[in-house]
Design a protein around this motif. Structure first.
Motif, PDB file in Angstrom:
ATOM      1  N   UNK A 170     -32.426  53.283 -46.530  1.00 40.92           N
ATOM      2  CA  UNK A 170     -32.620  51.942 -47.099  1.00 40.92           C
ATOM      3  C   UNK A 170     -31.712  50.930 -46.405  1.00 40.92           C
ATOM      4  N   UNK A 171     -32.034  49.653 -46.610  1.00 41.99           N
ATOM      5  CA  UNK A 171     -31.283  48.569 -45.980  1.00 41.99           C
ATOM      6  C   UNK A 171     -30.051  48.242 -46.827  1.00 41.99           C
ATOM      7  N   UNK A 172     -28.896  48.222 -46.171  1.00 42.61           N
ATOM      8  CA  UNK A 172     -27.659  47.902 -46.867  1.00 42.61           C
ATOM      9  C   UNK A 172     -27.134  46.566 -46.319  1.00 42.61           C
ATOM     10  N   UNK A 173     -26.783  45.662 -47.188  1.00 41.98           N
ATOM     11  CA  UNK A 173     -26.282  44.368 -46.715  1.00 41.98           C
ATOM     12  C   UNK A 173     -27.426  43.521 -46.208  1.00 41.98           C
ATOM     13  N   UNK A 174     -27.088  42.536 -45.394  1.00 39.13           N
ATOM     14  CA  UNK A 174     -28.133  41.655 -44.882  1.00 39.13           C
ATOM     15  C   UNK A 174     -28.151  41.655 -43.360  1.00 39.13           C
ATOM     16  N   UNK A 175     -29.348  41.909 -42.830  1.00 41.99           N
ATOM     17  CA  UNK A 175     -29.534  41.819 -41.378  1.00 41.99           C
ATOM     18  C   UNK A 175     -29.519  40.349 -40.960  1.00 41.99           C
ATOM     19  N   UNK A 176     -29.930  39.488 -41.870  1.00 40.28           N
ATOM     20  CA  UNK A 176     -30.083  38.064 -41.550  1.00 40.28           C
ATOM     21  C   UNK A 176     -28.759  37.394 -41.181  1.00 40.28           C
ATOM     22  N   UNK A 177     -27.681  37.812 -41.835  1.00 40.38           N
ATOM     23  CA  UNK A 177     -26.429  37.072 -41.690  1.00 40.38           C
ATOM     24  C   UNK A 177     -25.594  37.666 -40.547  1.00 40.38           C
ATOM     25  N   UNK A 178     -25.342  36.849 -39.528  1.00 41.25           N
ATOM     26  CA  UNK A 178     -24.488  37.311 -38.438  1.00 41.25           C
ATOM     27  C   UNK A 178     -23.035  37.071 -38.812  1.00 41.25           C
ATOM     28  N   UNK A 179     -22.130  37.692 -38.130  1.00 35.03           N
ATOM     29  CA  UNK A 179     -20.699  37.517 -38.431  1.00 35.03           C
ATOM     30  C   UNK A 179     -19.901  38.654 -37.839  1.00 35.03           C
ATOM     31  N   UNK A 180     -18.985  39.185 -38.619  1.00 37.19           N
ATOM     32  CA  UNK A 180     -18.142  40.283 -38.145  1.00 37.19           C
ATOM     33  C   UNK A 180     -18.024  41.323 -39.248  1.00 37.19           C
ATOM     34  N   UNK A 181     -17.888  42.582 -38.845  1.00 32.03           N
ATOM     35  CA  UNK A 181     -17.579  43.628 -39.825  1.00 32.03           C
ATOM     36  C   UNK A 181     -16.232  44.225 -39.439  1.00 32.03           C
ATOM     37  N   UNK A 182     -15.351  44.350 -40.437  1.00 26.32           N
ATOM     38  CA  UNK A 182     -14.046  44.976 -40.192  1.00 26.32           C
ATOM     39  C   UNK A 182     -14.083  46.399 -40.720  1.00 26.32           C
ATOM     40  N   UNK A 183     -13.690  47.333 -39.869  1.00 32.47           N
ATOM     41  CA  UNK A 183     -13.555  48.734 -40.278  1.00 32.47           C
ATOM     42  C   UNK A 183     -12.061  49.062 -40.248  1.00 32.47           C
ATOM     43  N   UNK A 184     -11.534  49.518 -41.368  1.00 36.74           N
ATOM     44  CA  UNK A 184     -10.082  49.782 -41.437  1.00 36.74           C
ATOM     45  C   UNK A 184      -9.699  51.008 -40.624  1.00 36.74           C
TER      46      UNK A 184
END
Ligand SMILES: C[S@@+](CC[C@H](N)C(=O)[O-])C[C@H]1O[C@@H](n2cnc3c(N)ncnc32)[C@H](O)[C@@H]1O
Length: 251
Positions: free
Chosen positions: A164-178
């Protein structure tokens, strides 16, 4: 912000570099993905000047040397990766630079027959500048090939085999992985749509040759598929491409 992201990502790549020695290297384009031996995207590279963006441990450049590439050039943000690449390529007189791909460090213009990047381009904090620089390095008639996560892939979650789709594909930006590779190494990865990659390539002056949403490599044909919720699994890869591969030409 950009400078901070680059600083943080460099620090973390120095920590995790040892996990990537010989990983994500040609002929592989990515996890479960069709290989260069199957896709044959590179032409004859005999006596050609090749440049790798995000050259990592140097194994893709070594593959290029085996195919006859005459000059091997590589850029990578991580000191540790460049040290490893120097070791991997020590008999081949490589030109290796520790620098972010988004910076003009004076690499020769209109010089390379081939520029390529295997699972590194998506780290750039400035896609437009990176593609413009790559275009400037190439001779007219040269080509650029890269592979990266299929932009929708990081949004795919799996639960008991249901994807399934998690979050939004539409919104660009950044993802932080700790954590990265289980290490205390936080990274910030830009999040872009497929159309952004394609439109920025066109804006940088390239002509699209191929956009590949890769099938699973034929080497897995006899592998048994088990339902799996792992981030990368044969089960998922048979349903959705892990990797996009794009080849573009400089007129
Ligand atoms: C998965 S590895 C590539 C492996 C490489 N294809 C090989 O054959 O070993 C991704 C590389 O991108 C580099 N990288 C990350 N951000 C970068 C940036 N902004 N500029 C240049 N290199 C970067 C990392 O240091 C890492 O070596």
């Amino acid at each position: 912000m950009t400078v901070e992201i680059l600083k943080q990502n460099k620090k973390s790549w120095d920590i995790v570099a040892h996990h990537f020695n010989g990983v994500d290297a040609l002929p592989s384009y990515g996890p479960y993905t069709q290989t260069e031996d199957e896709l044959k995207l590179f032409g004859n590279v005999k006596n050609q000047r090749v440049l790798e963006i995000g050259c990592g441990s140097g194994h893709s450049l070594r593959y290029m040397a085996k195919k006859g590439g005459s000059e091997l050039w590589g850029v990578d943000i991580s000191e540790k990766q460049i040290e490893t690449a120097k070791e991997t390529l020590k008999d081949l007189n490589p030109h290796l630079y520790r620098a972010p791909m988004e910076e003009d460090i004076g690499l020769p213009k209109e010089y390379f027959d081939v520029v390529f990047s295997i699972y590194a381009i998506g780290w750039t904090t400035d896609l437009a500048e990176t593609f413009a620089l790559i275009n400037s390095y190439l001779k007219p008639g040269g080509y650029f090939i890269f592979s990266w996560d299929h932009p929708l892939y990081p949004h795919l979650q799996s639960q008991n085999g249901k994807i399934y789709l998690d979050g939004t594909y539409q919104k660009e930006g950044h993802t932080t992985y700790e954590k990265f590779k289980g290490e205390d190494a936080s990274v910030v990865i830009p999040k872009r749509k497929m159309s952004t990659y394609i439109n920025e390539l066109v804006k940088a002056g390239f002509t699209i040759d191929s956009v590949i949403e890769s099938e699973v490599s034929a080497s897995y044909d006899s592998s048994k598929e088990e339902v799996s919720d792992r981030y990368y699994s044969l089960y998922k890869a048979r349903r959705f491409p892990t990797t996009m591969i794009i080849k573009v030409l400089k007129k």
